[in-house]
Enzyme design. Structure first.
Site, PDB file in Angstrom:
ATOM      1  CB  SER A  10      -0.886   0.021   1.240  1.00 49.47           C
ATOM      2  OG  SER A  10      -1.413   1.324   1.406  1.00 49.47           O
ATOM      3  CG  HIS A  35      -3.753  -1.720  -1.709  1.00 49.22           C
ATOM      4  ND1 HIS A  35      -4.853  -2.483  -2.045  1.00 49.22           N
ATOM      5  CD2 HIS A  35      -4.142  -0.979  -0.645  1.00 49.22           C
ATOM      6  CE1 HIS A  35      -5.851  -2.229  -1.216  1.00 49.22           C
ATOM      7  NE2 HIS A  35      -5.454  -1.297  -0.355  1.00 49.22           N
ATOM      8  CG  ASP A  37      -5.084   2.097   1.027  1.00 47.13           C
ATOM      9  OD1 ASP A  37      -6.015   1.285   0.879  1.00 47.13           O
ATOM     10  OD2 ASP A  37      -3.958   1.767   1.442  1.00 47.13           O
ATOM     11  CG  MET A  39      -8.344   6.729   2.827  1.00 43.54           C
ATOM     12  SD  MET A  39      -7.321   6.762   4.313  1.00 43.54           S
ATOM     13  CE  MET A  39      -6.681   5.089   4.301  1.00 43.54           C
ATOM     14  CG  HIS A  68      -9.159  -0.175  -0.440  1.00 44.36           C
ATOM     15  ND1 HIS A  68      -8.554  -0.457   0.776  1.00 44.36           N
ATOM     16  CD2 HIS A  68     -10.498  -0.239  -0.199  1.00 44.36           C
ATOM     17  CE1 HIS A  68      -9.474  -0.676   1.682  1.00 44.36           C
ATOM     18  NE2 HIS A  68     -10.663  -0.536   1.139  1.00 44.36           N
ATOM     19  CG  MET A  70     -11.362   2.799   2.146  1.00 43.63           C
ATOM     20  SD  MET A  70      -9.812   2.746   3.086  1.00 43.63           S
ATOM     21  CE  MET A  70      -8.651   2.952   1.747  1.00 43.63           C
ATOM     22  CG  MET A 139     -11.503  -3.198   5.136  1.00 44.02           C
ATOM     23  SD  MET A 139      -9.992  -2.583   4.351  1.00 44.02           S
ATOM     24  CE  MET A 139      -9.107  -1.867   5.715  1.00 44.02           C
ATOM     25  N   GLY A 144      -9.040   3.583   7.253  1.00 48.01           N
ATOM     26  CA  GLY A 144      -8.781   5.001   7.484  1.00 48.01           C
ATOM     27  C   GLY A 144      -7.314   5.317   7.723  1.00 48.01           C
ATOM     28  CG  PHE A 145      -5.959   6.291  10.421  1.00 45.41           C
ATOM     29  CD1 PHE A 145      -5.489   7.578  10.179  1.00 45.41           C
ATOM     30  CD2 PHE A 145      -7.244   6.127  10.920  1.00 45.41           C
ATOM     31  CE1 PHE A 145      -6.294   8.687  10.427  1.00 45.41           C
ATOM     32  CE2 PHE A 145      -8.058   7.226  11.175  1.00 45.41           C
ATOM     33  CZ  PHE A 145      -7.582   8.514  10.929  1.00 45.41           C
ATOM     34  N   GLY A 146      -3.071   3.662   8.118  1.00 45.54           N
ATOM     35  CA  GLY A 146      -2.103   2.582   8.095  1.00 45.54           C
ATOM     36  C   GLY A 146      -1.567   2.375   9.502  1.00 45.54           C
ATOM     37  N   GLY A 147      -0.823   1.317   9.690  1.00 44.78           N
ATOM     38  CA  GLY A 147      -0.117   1.102  10.948  1.00 44.78           C
ATOM     39  C   GLY A 147      -0.958   0.637  12.128  1.00 44.78           C
ATOM     40  CG  ASP A 175      -6.035  -3.201   3.069  1.00 42.32           C
ATOM     41  OD1 ASP A 175      -4.969  -2.935   3.642  1.00 42.32           O
ATOM     42  OD2 ASP A 175      -6.682  -2.372   2.397  1.00 42.32           O
ATOM     43  N   GLY A 176      -4.782  -4.646   6.143  1.00 43.63           N
ATOM     44  CA  GLY A 176      -4.747  -3.984   7.445  1.00 43.63           C
ATOM     45  C   GLY A 176      -3.946  -4.758   8.467  1.00 43.63           C
ATOM     46  N   GLY A 197       1.207  -2.220   4.106  1.00 47.06           N
ATOM     47  CA  GLY A 197       1.773  -0.878   4.015  1.00 47.06           C
ATOM     48  C   GLY A 197       3.004  -0.774   4.884  1.00 47.06           C
TER      49      GLY A 197
END
Ligand code: DX5
Ligand code: ZN
Length: 245
Positions: A10, A35, A37, A39, A68, A70, A139, A144-147, A175-176, A197
């Site tokens: 990502s 990928h 993302d 948002m 992706h 969102m 998911m 909404g956020f990586g990490g 993913d996630g 990511g």
């Protein structure tokens, strides 16, 4: 059907100030898909980037662009993402009232259609659109956020969706919070496409990326191998049952 494992870094975790170099680096490091993302600060509580950015980076690699979305609403923007160079366009089942129609629109644009499910969404939402999709994205964090940390609760959903897919040519993407430590469990549950990511861009140096991608891939492939220990344990159990009879 056992499909080859794909790793999809990502770019949300890339250094945006050097985005072009980062894409070239993950391409060279063995990424299968790129990928992206998207948002909107409405469907998810964060804003990332849109179709113009995707169009700008599209010429930098020949790899599949896995978009992706969102965003809500999604329908008014599908054409822009298709024209920007998407190969796969994934929308959220929660993002609009007419999932079937939106998926048809993606295929009409000549793109592969994916549907994504947030952690609280049950797998039943895809039951009647299975013949309209090329990909399901589970998911394993709230989008909404990586990490963020991987939600173990989603492994059961992945297993159920793998069964629902059967022999259909549908990729099962996760993913996630995917890392080299949970990739085996994810693949064992039935996923064949792993987004990562933070775990790919870890170290922040392009020299690290190939090792990061390889570690996730090797762990995932290992997760698919039937466990010899389990088989022998089962053989023992079968033997015991036979003796008991
Ligand atoms: C989250 C995004 C993910 C995210 C993954 O909303 O959809 O693709 O960037 O990042 P990591 O692997 O850091 O969880
Ligand atoms: Zn994503």
């Amino acid at each position: 059907m056992t499909r080859e494992i794909f790793i999809a870094p990502s770019i949300l975790a890339a250094d945006f100030a050097r985005l072009g170099e980062e894409i070239a680096a993950i391409d060279a490091a063995g990424a299968d898909w790129i990928h992206c993302d998207v948002m909107d600060g409405h469907f998810v509580p964060n804003i990332s980037f849109g179709a113009e950015l995707i169009k700008a980076i599209r010429p930098l690699t020949k790899k599949t662009f896995d978009i992706h979305l969102m965003i809500a609403p999604v329908d008014p923007y599908l054409e822009a993402f298709a024209e920007a160079g998407a190969d796969v366009i994934t929308i959220h089942s929660e993002a609009g009232p007419h999932l079937d129609r939106s998926l048809q629109a993606i295929r009409t644009l000549g793109k592969k259609a994916g549907v994504s499910l947030c952690p609280a969404t049950p797998e039943s939402v895809i039951e009647y659109v299975l013949d309209r999709i090329d990909l399901v994205l589970v998911m394993t964090v709230n989008p909404g956020f990586g990490g963020q940390s991987f939600l173990e609760s989603q492994l059961e959903k992945i297993r159920r969706i793998r069964t629902m897919i059967g022999d259909r040519p549908i990729r099962l993407e996760v993913d996630g919070g995917v890392t080299r430590d949970n990739a085996a469990a994810v693949a064992a549950a039935g996923a064949d496409t792993l987004v990562a990511g933070s775990a790919v861009f870890r170290g922040g140096n392009s020299a690290d990326y190939a090792g990061n991608i390889a570690a996730i891939r090797i762990a995932a492939e290992g997760g698919r191998v039937p466990k010899i220990q389990d088989n022998s344990a089962q053989a023992v159990r079968v033997g015991e049952t036979a003796r008991l009879r």
